[in-house]
Design a protein around this motif. Structure first.
Motif, mmCIF file in Angstrom:
data_model
loop_
_atom_site.group_PDB
_atom_site.id
_atom_site.type_symbol
_atom_site.label_atom_id
_atom_site.label_comp_id
_atom_site.label_asym_id
_atom_site.label_seq_id
_atom_site.Cartn_x
_atom_site.Cartn_y
_atom_site.Cartn_z
ATOM 1 N N LEU A 138 13.688 1.602 21.228
ATOM 2 C CA LEU A 138 12.953 0.449 20.718
ATOM 3 C C LEU A 138 13.456 -0.861 21.313
ATOM 4 O O LEU A 138 13.136 -1.934 20.807
ATOM 5 N N ALA A 139 14.236 -0.776 22.375
ATOM 6 C CA ALA A 139 14.770 -1.978 23.014
ATOM 7 C C ALA A 139 13.620 -2.884 23.460
ATOM 8 O O ALA A 139 12.655 -2.433 24.075
ATOM 9 N N GLY A 140 13.719 -4.181 23.131
ATOM 10 C CA GLY A 140 12.703 -5.138 23.528
ATOM 11 C C GLY A 140 11.514 -5.196 22.593
ATOM 12 O O GLY A 140 10.617 -6.015 22.783
ATOM 13 N N SER A 141 11.487 -4.342 21.588
ATOM 14 C CA SER A 141 10.376 -4.317 20.642
ATOM 15 C C SER A 141 10.796 -4.927 19.314
ATOM 16 O O SER A 141 11.915 -4.689 18.848
ATOM 17 N N ARG A 157 14.275 -4.209 15.170
ATOM 18 C CA ARG A 157 14.868 -4.879 14.000
ATOM 19 C C ARG A 157 14.358 -4.246 12.711
ATOM 20 O O ARG A 157 15.118 -4.019 11.761
ATOM 21 N N ALA A 158 13.067 -3.948 12.675
ATOM 22 C CA ALA A 158 12.494 -3.323 11.476
ATOM 23 C C ALA A 158 13.125 -1.964 11.217
ATOM 24 O O ALA A 158 13.409 -1.607 10.070
ATOM 25 N N ALA A 159 13.350 -1.192 12.286
ATOM 26 C CA ALA A 159 13.947 0.137 12.138
ATOM 27 C C ALA A 159 15.380 0.043 11.628
ATOM 28 O O ALA A 159 15.789 0.795 10.732
ATOM 29 N N SER A 170 3.399 0.506 15.096
ATOM 30 C CA SER A 170 4.826 0.364 14.821
ATOM 31 C C SER A 170 5.162 0.888 13.435
ATOM 32 O O SER A 170 6.165 1.582 13.242
ATOM 33 N N GLU A 171 4.317 0.570 12.441
ATOM 34 C CA GLU A 171 4.560 1.061 11.084
ATOM 35 C C GLU A 171 4.407 2.572 11.018
ATOM 36 O O GLU A 171 5.175 3.264 10.347
ATOM 37 N N LEU A 172 3.378 3.095 11.695
ATOM 38 C CA LEU A 172 3.155 4.535 11.678
ATOM 39 C C LEU A 172 4.337 5.268 12.291
ATOM 40 O O LEU A 172 4.777 6.308 11.784
ATOM 41 N N GLY A 209 0.843 -1.187 0.000
ATOM 42 C CA GLY A 209 0.000 0.000 0.000
ATOM 43 C C GLY A 209 0.878 1.235 0.000
ATOM 44 O O GLY A 209 1.678 1.440 -0.884
ATOM 45 N N ILE A 210 0.740 2.102 1.007
ATOM 46 C CA ILE A 210 1.622 3.245 1.101
ATOM 47 C C ILE A 210 2.458 3.183 2.360
ATOM 48 O O ILE A 210 2.868 4.192 2.904
ATOM 49 N N GLY A 211 2.696 1.992 2.869
ATOM 50 C CA GLY A 211 3.524 1.849 4.055
ATOM 51 C C GLY A 211 4.339 0.594 3.985
ATOM 52 O O GLY A 211 3.874 -0.425 3.497
ATOM 53 N N ILE A 212 5.557 0.607 4.493
ATOM 54 C CA ILE A 212 6.435 -0.544 4.391
ATOM 55 C C ILE A 212 5.948 -1.666 5.291
ATOM 56 O O ILE A 212 5.355 -1.443 6.335
ATOM 57 N N VAL A 213 6.150 -2.911 4.872
ATOM 58 C CA VAL A 213 5.804 -4.060 5.683
ATOM 59 C C VAL A 213 6.883 -4.241 6.740
ATOM 60 O O VAL A 213 8.048 -4.425 6.428
ATOM 61 N N THR A 214 6.500 -4.172 7.996
ATOM 62 C CA THR A 214 7.473 -4.289 9.077
ATOM 63 C C THR A 214 7.007 -5.310 10.087
ATOM 64 O O THR A 214 5.816 -5.634 10.155
ATOM 65 N N PRO A 215 7.911 -5.845 10.918
ATOM 66 C CA PRO A 215 7.483 -6.708 12.005
ATOM 67 C C PRO A 215 6.549 -5.965 12.938
ATOM 68 O O PRO A 215 6.599 -4.749 13.058
ATOM 69 N N MET A 216 5.689 -6.726 13.614
ATOM 70 C CA MET A 216 4.670 -6.107 14.430
ATOM 71 C C MET A 216 5.188 -5.823 15.835
ATOM 72 O O MET A 216 6.157 -6.384 16.301
ATOM 73 N N THR A 217 4.484 -4.968 16.527
ATOM 74 C CA THR A 217 4.821 -4.686 17.911
ATOM 75 C C THR A 217 3.558 -4.334 18.649
ATOM 76 O O THR A 217 2.516 -4.111 18.053
ATOM 77 N N THR A 218 3.605 -4.292 19.961
ATOM 78 C CA THR A 218 2.435 -3.893 20.726
ATOM 79 C C THR A 218 2.291 -2.392 20.714
ATOM 80 O O THR A 218 3.246 -1.652 20.552
#
Length: 446
Positions: free
Chosen positions: A224-227, A231-233, A330-332, A9-18
């Motif tokens: 972003l430690a522990g999130s 890794r995505a960043a 996380s993506e936002l 879409g208009i956002g990169i696919v990244t690993p998820m987070t809470t």
């Protein structure tokens, strides 16, 4: 092998987070300034999108600084004197022309040179989010807004046609084509050239977005430690660095700072046009719309022009929103530099990893059965605040099944999961958190 900058879409696919860890990182990013404000730093910024130290360049004149005081990007965010964390690159590395266009200049360019028709929306630059589009009169749900002419779009094809970089420009990946074009235009303006037909737009773009490309490595590691987003960043920064090196191998005149700024802009503003086969484009005017969680209004290019059909009625004076897609916080945060409050984003998700138990008596046979249908013995699935994908249960039911005859496993795998084959094993990316209609849960229906 060329580095890949994948985006959905208009956002990169990244690993998820809470949501809580993402919001904590966002808040920490904003408040850590108080711990650094007293320390000398050549890279301190006033606020996220407007990093502009008072003494940017020796050549900056008082007239130039006065112009910047009136520029759109100076009011992209709330104005105060709070210093934010250090940025990855100094402001001097960003082309000087960026962020200098005033609201009046930008609107004059849109209406006269780009033939933008009369609007029910106006650009406001002092909203809580910074700039955005506000209704000037009542807007009905579902009515067509924006109506941006096709000639205004900056597509890959148009960037190549407008650029003066030469034939090698077209050999780059589509993201790199657009980044090189933006950097070329901005550097040309700095050098005294007119910058082409999109010069005013380039000058109206923000100097900084707050996205992760501008975060120093220490902030990525600390905040972003522990999130899983850490890794995505880091992967985002590494992939862009590799793309910049690839571009500069052919075009060394494009500076690293200009290219990094260009990629930062692309990640925060680029749109995939659904009716043009997912073609990438920068869409001036539409990119002034802000995102709101739960909003179901999307950019549409069905009729040639780019339009927006709002998902609700707006009164005069209310900000009109669009959806940037079903994106977790996380993506936002990584792409756009903001994160909604915990509980406000229905698309927040956490990645759950399931796999075949290595101690399962049929472990090898199950792994082989999954590989035959394009899946892996270990797969990731998104859990969302508003639900989970049916494929998670389908996969789990197969992983836990225990037939007496292992020769039944290929058939059971197809029964549970056929139709959910993944490209490259990324089942979670394929399902996008949506319940599927193909396959079934072995032993019952969820």
């Amino acid at each position: 092998r060329r580095p890949r900058l994948q985006r959905q879409g208009i956002g990169i696919v990244t690993p998820m987070t809470t949501a809580s860890s993402t919001l904590a990182a966002s808040a920490a990013r904003a408040t850590v300034a108080s711990h650094r404000a007293s320390a000398p730093s050549s890279r301190r910024a006033p606020r996220l999108a407007t990093a502009r130290p008072a003494s940017r360049r020796v050549s900056s004149s008082s007239a130039d600084l006065a112009l910047r005081a009136r520029a759109i990007s100076d009011t992209d965010v709330a104005q105060d004197s709070e210093a934010l964390p250090e940025t990855r690159a100094s402001d001097d590395e960003i082309p000087a022309c960026v962020g200098t266009a005033t609201k009046e200049e930008f609107m004059r360019w849109m209406t006269t040179q780009q033939a933008l028709p009369e609007q029910k929306l106006e650009l406001v630059v002092d909203l809580p989010e910074g700039r955005g589009l506000v209704a000037t009169e009542e807007v009905r749900r579902g009515e067509s807004l924006l109506d941006i002419p096709e000639s205004t779009l900056i597509t890959v094809e148009r960037a190549i046609a407008e650029s003066k970089l030469g034939p090698a420009h077209a050999n780059l990946q589509e993201w790199s084509v657009l980044a090189a074009f933006l950097a070329e235009q901005a550097l040309a303006i700095d050098a005294g050239a007119d910058g082409g037909r999109f010069a005013t737009y380039v000058k109206a773009l923000p100097r900084r977005t707050g996205g992760v490309l501008d975060w120093p490595e220490e902030d990525v590691k600390e905040l972003l430690a522990g999130s899983p987003s850490q890794r995505a960043a880091m992967e985002r920064q590494a992939s862009v660095d590799a793309a910049i090196d690839e571009i500069r191998a052919s075009f060394p005149e494009l500076t690293k700072g200009a290219l990094r700024w260009a990629f930062d802009v692309l990640f925060s503003r680029l749109i995939r046009l659904p009716n043009r086969g997912g073609e990438l484009a920068l869409v001036p005017w539409a990119d002034m719309l802000n995102h709101r969680p739960g909003c179901n209004a999307y950019i549409d290019d069905t009729g040639g022009a780019v339009c927006l059909s709002p998902d609700r009625r707006y009164k005069a004076g209310e900000q009109v929103y669009a959806s940037y897609g079903s994106r977790p916080s996380s993506e936002l945060l990584i792409s756009y530099g903001f994160a909604p409050a915990v509980g406000e984003n229905p698309d927040d998700e956490f990645e759950v990893v399931l796999g075949i138990d290595p101690n399962d008596r049929h472990a090898d046979a199950k792994a082989d059965a999954l590989r035959r249908i394009g899946l892996s013995p270990v797969e990731a699935f998104p859990l969302k605040l508003n639900g989970y994908p049916k494929q998670l249960l389908q996969y789990a039911s197969f992983a836990l099944c225990d037939p007496d005859d292992p020769r039944e496993l290929p058939g059971l795998a197809e029964k549970a999961l056929i139709g959910n084959r993944a490209v490259g094993g990324l089942l979670g990316a394929i399902t996008k958190g949506k319940r599927g209609t193909q396959g079934e849960v072995l032993g019952g229906v969820a």
